[in-house]
Design a protein around this motif. Structure first.
Motif, PDB file in Angstrom:
ATOM      1  N   THR A  14      74.099  92.865  18.360  1.00 52.58           N
ATOM      2  CA  THR A  14      73.915  94.017  17.965  1.00 52.58           C
ATOM      3  C   THR A  14      74.275  95.298  18.944  1.00 52.58           C
ATOM      4  O   THR A  14      74.104  94.819  20.187  1.00 52.58           O
ATOM      5  N   PRO A  15      75.195  96.072  18.446  1.00 47.87           N
ATOM      6  CA  PRO A  15      75.484  96.986  19.650  1.00 47.87           C
ATOM      7  C   PRO A  15      74.732  98.132  20.038  1.00 47.87           C
ATOM      8  O   PRO A  15      74.630  99.325  19.609  1.00 47.87           O
ATOM      9  N   GLU A  16      73.679  97.735  20.732  1.00 51.80           N
ATOM     10  CA  GLU A  16      72.739  98.524  21.383  1.00 51.80           C
ATOM     11  C   GLU A  16      73.186  99.565  22.385  1.00 51.80           C
ATOM     12  O   GLU A  16      72.267 100.448  22.726  1.00 51.80           O
ATOM     13  N   ASP A  17      74.023  99.160  23.052  1.00 51.16           N
ATOM     14  CA  ASP A  17      74.565  99.610  24.238  1.00 51.16           C
ATOM     15  C   ASP A  17      75.653 100.927  23.846  1.00 51.16           C
ATOM     16  O   ASP A  17      76.056 101.693  24.633  1.00 51.16           O
ATOM     17  N   ASP A  18      75.725 101.177  22.287  1.00 47.05           N
ATOM     18  CA  ASP A  18      76.677 102.366  22.093  1.00 47.05           C
ATOM     19  C   ASP A  18      75.954 103.790  22.318  1.00 47.05           C
ATOM     20  O   ASP A  18      76.596 104.830  22.084  1.00 47.05           O
ATOM     21  N   GLY A  19      74.652 103.639  22.587  1.00 43.77           N
ATOM     22  CA  GLY A  19      74.028 105.063  22.761  1.00 43.77           C
ATOM     23  C   GLY A  19      73.526 105.564  21.482  1.00 43.77           C
ATOM     24  O   GLY A  19      73.145 106.834  21.462  1.00 43.77           O
ATOM     25  N   TRP A  22      68.825 104.876  15.772  1.00 44.68           N
ATOM     26  CA  TRP A  22      68.807 104.093  14.756  1.00 44.68           C
ATOM     27  C   TRP A  22      68.946 105.078  13.414  1.00 44.68           C
ATOM     28  O   TRP A  22      69.669 104.715  12.647  1.00 44.68           O
ATOM     29  N   TRP A  23      68.393 106.372  13.481  1.00 46.30           N
ATOM     30  CA  TRP A  23      68.464 107.318  12.450  1.00 46.30           C
ATOM     31  C   TRP A  23      70.302 107.644  12.428  1.00 46.30           C
ATOM     32  O   TRP A  23      70.597 107.779  11.184  1.00 46.30           O
ATOM     33  N   TYR A  24      70.850 107.864  13.521  1.00 42.29           N
ATOM     34  CA  TYR A  24      72.235 107.986  13.476  1.00 42.29           C
ATOM     35  C   TYR A  24      73.014 107.113  13.025  1.00 42.29           C
ATOM     36  O   TYR A  24      74.276 107.364  12.293  1.00 42.29           O
ATOM     37  N   ARG A  25      72.753 106.047  13.320  1.00 45.52           N
ATOM     38  CA  ARG A  25      73.436 104.733  12.787  1.00 45.52           C
ATOM     39  C   ARG A  25      73.430 104.696  11.352  1.00 45.52           C
ATOM     40  O   ARG A  25      74.362 104.253  10.495  1.00 45.52           O
ATOM     41  N   TRP A  26      72.303 104.664  10.756  1.00 44.66           N
ATOM     42  CA  TRP A  26      72.112 104.744   9.369  1.00 44.66           C
ATOM     43  C   TRP A  26      72.800 105.950   8.775  1.00 44.66           C
ATOM     44  O   TRP A  26      73.286 105.842   7.608  1.00 44.66           O
ATOM     45  N   LEU A  27      72.675 107.092   9.485  1.00 40.74           N
ATOM     46  CA  LEU A  27      73.549 108.278   8.820  1.00 40.74           C
ATOM     47  C   LEU A  27      75.042 107.860   8.817  1.00 40.74           C
ATOM     48  O   LEU A  27      75.784 108.428   7.757  1.00 40.74           O
ATOM     49  N   CYS A  28      75.603 107.223   9.787  1.00 40.59           N
ATOM     50  CA  CYS A  28      76.988 106.860   9.891  1.00 40.59           C
ATOM     51  C   CYS A  28      77.227 105.945   8.420  1.00 40.59           C
ATOM     52  O   CYS A  28      78.224 105.825   7.912  1.00 40.59           O
ATOM     53  N   LYS A  29      76.371 104.903   8.536  1.00 33.01           N
ATOM     54  CA  LYS A  29      76.521 103.803   7.495  1.00 33.01           C
ATOM     55  C   LYS A  29      76.360 104.572   6.058  1.00 33.01           C
ATOM     56  O   LYS A  29      76.985 104.472   5.307  1.00 33.01           O
ATOM     57  N   ILE A  30      75.430 105.483   5.907  1.00 36.32           N
ATOM     58  CA  ILE A  30      75.214 106.218   4.438  1.00 36.32           C
ATOM     59  C   ILE A  30      76.460 107.224   4.383  1.00 36.32           C
ATOM     60  O   ILE A  30      77.117 107.005   3.292  1.00 36.32           O
ATOM     61  N   ALA A  31      77.026 107.780   5.215  1.00 33.97           N
ATOM     62  CA  ALA A  31      78.207 108.447   5.430  1.00 33.97           C
ATOM     63  C   ALA A  31      79.648 107.614   4.706  1.00 33.97           C
ATOM     64  O   ALA A  31      80.321 108.210   3.906  1.00 33.97           O
ATOM     65  N   LYS A  94      83.451  99.984  19.422  1.00 31.82           N
ATOM     66  CA  LYS A  94      82.988 100.986  19.869  1.00 31.82           C
ATOM     67  C   LYS A  94      83.207 102.227  18.938  1.00 31.82           C
ATOM     68  O   LYS A  94      83.875 101.963  18.091  1.00 31.82           O
ATOM     69  N   PRO A  95      82.205 103.257  19.115  1.00 38.78           N
ATOM     70  CA  PRO A  95      82.263 104.146  18.081  1.00 38.78           C
ATOM     71  C   PRO A  95      83.306 104.908  18.077  1.00 38.78           C
ATOM     72  O   PRO A  95      83.975 105.318  17.145  1.00 38.78           O
ATOM     73  N   TRP A  96      84.145 105.236  19.284  1.00 36.28           N
ATOM     74  CA  TRP A  96      85.357 106.010  19.219  1.00 36.28           C
ATOM     75  C   TRP A  96      86.643 105.001  18.564  1.00 36.28           C
ATOM     76  O   TRP A  96      87.454 105.644  17.789  1.00 36.28           O
ATOM     77  N   GLN A  97      86.430 103.814  18.489  1.00 37.06           N
ATOM     78  CA  GLN A  97      87.341 102.945  17.627  1.00 37.06           C
ATOM     79  C   GLN A  97      87.217 103.070  16.115  1.00 37.06           C
ATOM     80  O   GLN A  97      88.369 103.257  15.503  1.00 37.06           O
ATOM     81  N   TYR A 132      81.455 109.117  13.911  1.00 42.56           N
ATOM     82  CA  TYR A 132      81.533 108.062  14.869  1.00 42.56           C
ATOM     83  C   TYR A 132      82.292 108.566  16.148  1.00 42.56           C
ATOM     84  O   TYR A 132      81.689 108.217  17.235  1.00 42.56           O
ATOM     85  N   GLY A 133      82.924 109.720  16.047  1.00 44.51           N
ATOM     86  CA  GLY A 133      83.531 110.154  17.057  1.00 44.51           C
ATOM     87  C   GLY A 133      82.482 110.953  17.884  1.00 44.51           C
ATOM     88  O   GLY A 133      82.534 110.806  19.156  1.00 44.51           O
ATOM     89  N   LEU A 134      81.473 111.846  17.304  1.00 49.62           N
ATOM     90  CA  LEU A 134      80.525 112.396  18.027  1.00 49.62           C
ATOM     91  C   LEU A 134      79.623 111.303  18.492  1.00 49.62           C
ATOM     92  O   LEU A 134      79.139 111.961  19.601  1.00 49.62           O
TER      93      LEU A 134
END
Length: 168
Positions: A14-19, A22-31, A94-97, A132-134
């Motif tokens: 699980t990418p726990e080290d990307d900073g 949990w809610w932002y990860r879900w926001l990105c998935k929903i987007a 990674k999020p920037w990728q 993801y860039g943010l």
């Protein structure tokens, strides 16, 4: 003793080290899901024409929707055997990728055939890349830490002035 369940649990990455919280990860998935839906609908609508560039942009948008669904919500693609493998690989990015991939993927149909359909159809997919860039920028620092750093900087400047013989 390692059992099969423990080995499978430890191999789960699980990418726990990307900073990302949990809610932002879900926001990105929903987007990503909303971007896939908008790309699919606008892509099919874009294909209802005789202009070959519009058809090519529409096909690209439908493929964008498929890739977004495959990377963000692989359980929607259970009929595809390799969906879980691709989703696991996409989670390791990674999020920037992901940001570069999603934004580039969303910009190509707009450059291919600039219209309201391609612009608004790819807007949410592009916004997913922006989210993801943010996330790759990291968390914002808290005010207390910033105040401490400023106070230390001022103390160091006063010490430097005193050491140089300048009046305080």
């Amino acid at each position: 003793m390692n059992t099969e369940g423990e080995t499978a649990g430890s191999a789960k990455t699980t990418p726990e080290d990307d900073g990302m919280t949990w809610w932002y990860r879900w926001l990105c998935k929903i987007a990503g899901v909303l971007g896939g839906i908008s790309c699919a609908i606008a892509g099919v609508w874009n294909c209802v024409t005789v202009n070959p560039l519009n058809i090519a942009a529409g096909v690209w948008m439908v493929s964008n929707a498929f890739v977004l669904f495959l990377c963000e919500v692989p359980f929607c693609c259970q009929f595809i055997e390799f969906a879980n493998a691709i989703a696991a690989r996409a989670d390791k990015f990674k999020p920037w990728q992901k940001a570069l991939f999603y934004c580039g993927m969303a910009l190509f149909p707009v450059f291919l055939s600039f219209s309201f359909t391609t612009l608004f159809g790819n807007g949410i997919a592009f916004a997913t890349g922006v989210l993801y860039g943010l996330a790759s920028l990291g968390k914002k620092g808290d005010a207390v830490t910033y105040a401490r750093l400023q106070h230390q900087k001022q103390d160091e400047e006063k010490m430097a002035e005193t050491a140089n013989g300048a009046p305080v």
